[in-house]
Each structure stands twice: as structure tokens, then as C-alpha cells.
Design a protein around this motif. Structure first.
Motif, PDB file in Angstrom:
ATOM      1  N   GLU A   1      31.347-105.406 -37.359  1.00 26.99           N
ATOM      2  CA  GLU A   1      30.941-106.278 -38.788  1.00 26.99           C
ATOM      3  C   GLU A   1      29.554-106.146 -39.184  1.00 26.99           C
ATOM      4  O   GLU A   1      28.893-106.107 -40.213  1.00 26.99           O
ATOM      5  CB  GLU A   1      31.434-107.511 -38.674  1.00 26.99           C
ATOM      6  N   TYR A   2      28.498-106.518 -38.047  1.00 25.67           N
ATOM      7  CA  TYR A   2      27.156-106.459 -38.401  1.00 25.67           C
ATOM      8  C   TYR A   2      26.605-105.095 -38.528  1.00 25.67           C
ATOM      9  O   TYR A   2      25.792-104.861 -39.613  1.00 25.67           O
ATOM     10  CB  TYR A   2      26.474-106.861 -37.012  1.00 25.67           C
ATOM     11  N   GLY A   3      27.239-103.788 -38.248  1.00 30.09           N
ATOM     12  CA  GLY A   3      27.046-102.648 -38.484  1.00 30.09           C
ATOM     13  C   GLY A   3      27.389-102.341 -39.938  1.00 30.09           C
ATOM     14  O   GLY A   3      26.423-101.895 -40.693  1.00 30.09           O
ATOM     15  N   GLU A   4      28.389-102.763 -40.484  1.00 38.41           N
ATOM     16  CA  GLU A   4      28.803-102.490 -41.629  1.00 38.41           C
ATOM     17  C   GLU A   4      27.828-103.529 -42.703  1.00 38.41           C
ATOM     18  O   GLU A   4      27.459-103.024 -43.634  1.00 38.41           O
ATOM     19  CB  GLU A   4      30.326-103.330 -42.030  1.00 38.41           C
ATOM     20  N   MET A   5      27.452-104.506 -42.236  1.00 30.66           N
ATOM     21  CA  MET A   5      26.707-105.431 -42.983  1.00 30.66           C
ATOM     22  C   MET A   5      25.403-104.775 -43.255  1.00 30.66           C
ATOM     23  O   MET A   5      24.707-104.842 -44.479  1.00 30.66           O
ATOM     24  CB  MET A   5      26.683-106.936 -42.321  1.00 30.66           C
TER      25      MET A   5
END
Length: 173
Positions: free
Chosen positions: A35-39
Motif C-alpha cells: 500500500e505504501y508503494g502504491e501511495m
């Protein structure tokens, strides 16, 4: 200490893909993104180059930068600068993940300690997009149970990286 230490150099081709195309390419290659990578990648400040170009990188440990007891991000980045290394463009993370598919397994069957880089992770040294401690600071690469990952991470300015944590820096600006 660098340059007289174990290190891995790579030439990585970047650019030529939009953010959407880059994410599509990662999915096509069965690369997982947390999720952090996508964000981070989908944020308006994350940019990609329309033009292809190559970057020479070096992967080294925090200890090889002269920190046998670990150091915080600012200390690591300052020492790298003194040693003639540069921060990488943020878009390097996805391109490096696409290129580096032979990364050794990082899962040892035991759970990682919280608030530390996971075993086998390679963090891409980049400027942060925001000072907000709740927004991802950057990206790291990892192989878990045979699966390739591009993951974003959160860390504050006080976080101490271990001596055996690995970073990727650029050899030229």
C-alpha cells in the motif's frame, strides 16, 4: 569502508514509461507492491522521465559507509555524499525492481523485528516527497517466499538503520 568494501554495481535503464505504464509493467511481471508503494508511486510529485536514460548504481551496506553501529537516514545520506555517491531519482525503484529479478530470498522463516528494515531488503536512497512522517519516505526491494516486491516504507528522522541494511546510491548525478 566504501569504495574498499563489498559492493554491487548495476547499470539500470530508466524512463520512457508513464506512471500508469510502469505500474502495468510491474503487474505484468507479477511484482507485488504494498500500500505504501502504491501511495508513493501514484502521488502527483512522483514523476517519470519521458526519455530513456541509464544510471550507474552501487549497492552497499550502512556499515560499509563507516557506521558499524548503524545510523539515521540523514547521517547515511551525508556520508554517501562525502564519499562521492548521490541520491537516486525516485523512479529508479520500479525500474530497478523490474531489472533485478534474481534478488536472494529475504524471508528466513522468522518474523522481522518491527521498525527495522526486513532481512534481505535493498532500500533505494532518494529524496523524500514530503516531511510528513505518515507518508512513505521511499521504496525498497525484497523477495519473500519467491515473490518479488516493491515496497514503500515509513520512517521518521530518528530511525536508526542497522549496519547490515543495504542501500542503493547513484555513482553520478
Amino acid at each position: 569502508m566504501y569504495p574498499n568494501c563489498p559492493s554491487i554495481t548495476r547499470t539500470i535503464e530508466l524512463g520512457g514509461l508513464s506512471k500508469h505504464q510502469l505500474l502495468q509493467r510491474l503487474r505484468e511481471r507479477a511484482i507485488f507492491i504494498n500500500e505504501y508503494g502504491e501511495m508513493l508511486i501514484t502521488d502527483e510529485k512522483f514523476t517519470t522521465s519521458e526519455t530513456k536514460y541509464c544510471i550507474e548504481t552501487v549497492e552497499i551496506s550502512v556499515g560499509s559507509l563507516g557506521f558499524p553501529n548503524g545510523a539515521n537516514t540523514a547521517e547515511i545520506f551525508e556520508r554517501a555524499k562525502v564519499l562521492g555517491l548521490y541520491l537516486c531519482p525516485l523512479e529508479l525503484g520500479p525500474y530497478l525492481r523490474l531489472e533485478y529479478i534474481e534478488q536472494p530470498e529475504g524471508n528466513t522463516g522468522t518474523s522481522s523485528q518491527q521498525n527495522q528494515a526486513p532481512r534481505g531488503a535493498i532500500t533505494v536512497a532518494t529524496e523524500t516527497l514530503y516531511d510528513d512522517d505518515d507518508f512513505p519516505k521511499g521504496l525498497y526491494l525484497r523477495r519473500i517466499n519467491g515473490d518479488l516486491w516493491l515496497r514503500g516504507y515509513i520512517a521518521d528522522d530518528l530511525h536508526i538503520w542497522n549496519h547490515n541494511d543495504h542501500f542503493v546510491f547513484c555513482l553520478t548525478k
